[in-house]
Enzyme design. Sequence first.
Site, PDB file in Angstrom:
ATOM      1  N   ASN A   9       0.868  -1.024  -0.006  1.00 27.00           N
ATOM      2  CA  ASN A   9      -0.087   0.048   0.154  1.00 27.00           C
ATOM      3  C   ASN A   9       0.853   1.377   0.018  1.00 27.00           C
ATOM      4  OD1 ASN A   9      -1.796   1.802   0.414  1.00 27.00           O
ATOM      5  ND2 ASN A   9      -2.375   1.324   2.543  1.00 27.00           N
ATOM      6  N   TRP A  10       0.906   1.993  -1.162  1.00 26.53           N
ATOM      7  CA  TRP A  10       1.927   3.068  -1.104  1.00 26.53           C
ATOM      8  C   TRP A  10       1.282   4.434  -0.558  1.00 26.53           C
ATOM      9  CZ3 TRP A  10       4.211   3.336  -6.951  1.00 26.53           C
ATOM     10  CH2 TRP A  10       4.822   1.903  -7.068  1.00 26.53           C
ATOM     11  N   LYS A  11       0.026   4.206  -0.258  1.00 22.71           N
ATOM     12  CA  LYS A  11      -0.580   5.592   0.568  1.00 22.71           C
ATOM     13  C   LYS A  11      -0.376   6.628  -0.248  1.00 22.71           C
ATOM     14  CE  LYS A  11      -0.282   3.243   4.816  1.00 22.71           C
ATOM     15  NZ  LYS A  11       0.067   3.347   6.386  1.00 22.71           N
ATOM     16  N   HIS A  96      -9.372   0.461   4.938  1.00 22.06           N
ATOM     17  CA  HIS A  96      -8.175   0.734   5.692  1.00 22.06           C
ATOM     18  C   HIS A  96      -8.429   1.522   7.025  1.00 22.06           C
ATOM     19  CE1 HIS A  96      -4.062   2.365   6.391  1.00 22.06           C
ATOM     20  NE2 HIS A  96      -3.844   1.192   5.549  1.00 22.06           N
ATOM     21  N   GLU A  98      -7.004   4.199   7.999  1.00 21.39           N
ATOM     22  CA  GLU A  98      -6.709   5.751   7.771  1.00 21.39           C
ATOM     23  C   GLU A  98      -7.961   5.986   7.141  1.00 21.39           C
ATOM     24  OE1 GLU A  98      -2.901   5.229   5.470  1.00 21.39           O
ATOM     25  OE2 GLU A  98      -2.108   4.985   7.516  1.00 21.39           O
ATOM     26  N   GLU A 168      -4.963  -5.409  10.554  1.00 21.23           N
ATOM     27  CA  GLU A 168      -4.232  -4.170  10.930  1.00 21.23           C
ATOM     28  C   GLU A 168      -4.728  -3.769  12.198  1.00 21.23           C
ATOM     29  OE1 GLU A 168      -4.237  -1.455   7.818  1.00 21.23           O
ATOM     30  OE2 GLU A 168      -6.392  -0.875   8.355  1.00 21.23           O
ATOM     31  N   GLY A 174       2.401   2.354  10.900  1.00 19.80           N
ATOM     32  CA  GLY A 174       3.227   3.349  10.917  1.00 19.80           C
ATOM     33  C   GLY A 174       3.780   3.785  12.226  1.00 19.80           C
ATOM     34  N   SER A 214       3.008  -2.855  10.365  1.00 18.16           N
ATOM     35  CA  SER A 214       4.512  -2.506  10.285  1.00 18.16           C
ATOM     36  C   SER A 214       5.482  -3.892  10.064  1.00 18.16           C
ATOM     37  CB  SER A 214       4.878  -2.123  11.436  1.00 18.16           C
ATOM     38  OG  SER A 214       4.525  -0.696  11.810  1.00 18.16           O
ATOM     39  N   GLY A 235       2.890  -1.364   4.259  1.00 23.00           N
ATOM     40  CA  GLY A 235       3.100   0.004   4.071  1.00 23.00           C
ATOM     41  C   GLY A 235       4.557   0.797   3.692  1.00 23.00           C
TER      42      GLY A 235
END
Length: 252
Positions: A9-11, A96, A98, A168, A174, A214, A235
């Site tokens: 996941n490149w965000k 997700h 976020e 997650e 992160g 992570s 991530g």
Amino acid sequence: MRRKIVAGNWKMNKNVIDAQQLMIQLLSYKNNHATNCEVWIAPPSLYLMMAKDIFEKDEIGVFSQDMSEHESGAYTGEISADMLESIDATGSLIGHSERRQYHGETDSHCNRKVKLALDKGLIPIYCNGETLEQRKAGQHLEVVKNQTEVALFTLSAEEIKKVVIAYEPVWAIGTGETATPEQAQEIHAHIRSIIAAKYGQEVADEVSILYGGSVKPDNAKEIFSQPDIDGGLIGGAALKLEDFSKIIEAFN
């Protein structure tokens, strides 16, 4: 056999030149190394078409980081399942943490998104997990159970087998914190048991469940060795080929 998956996941990272360079590097790596897992990426939506052009033989799965719960209409900034299908995307992340934290997504929203994705032949990667406060309060098993039931339990047995789940723990995303392999395994086994109670063990045993907290080159092998962990949703480590490739190689 459940599919083994390493998904990046490149965000909201990489400009177009850097994104193209990483995709080309990843394609070269994939073409020159035998891998024992499927490799997927979820770049920013602006780069989905470029990814499909680079991975023209579907060597690497291409996922959106989100998609709308609506089929079409006046929803500025949204991406529909139909749009993703039209570019032959592999699927989409859904729910997700976020998106939940910053955009108010709920599991009811996720349920509608999952069903739309499946209707269009896309693979939904449904994300769930508890916060630090919920874990400290001993609520983590119940939280994940409720999330899974609301988001997925309107599906048929055949449909749920097509869903990939990514557990997650929000407190480990992160932050550099990572659930121990035993903590991650506990939740993964719990999720599988919830599915088995509803759909039967045979169906539950076909659902791939990824860990998304992570994962790094130095802990991937130990995490992936757990019996109910089928790969990772990666991530930060997905943004460098050196790190991402080492995580892929954890399955070798």
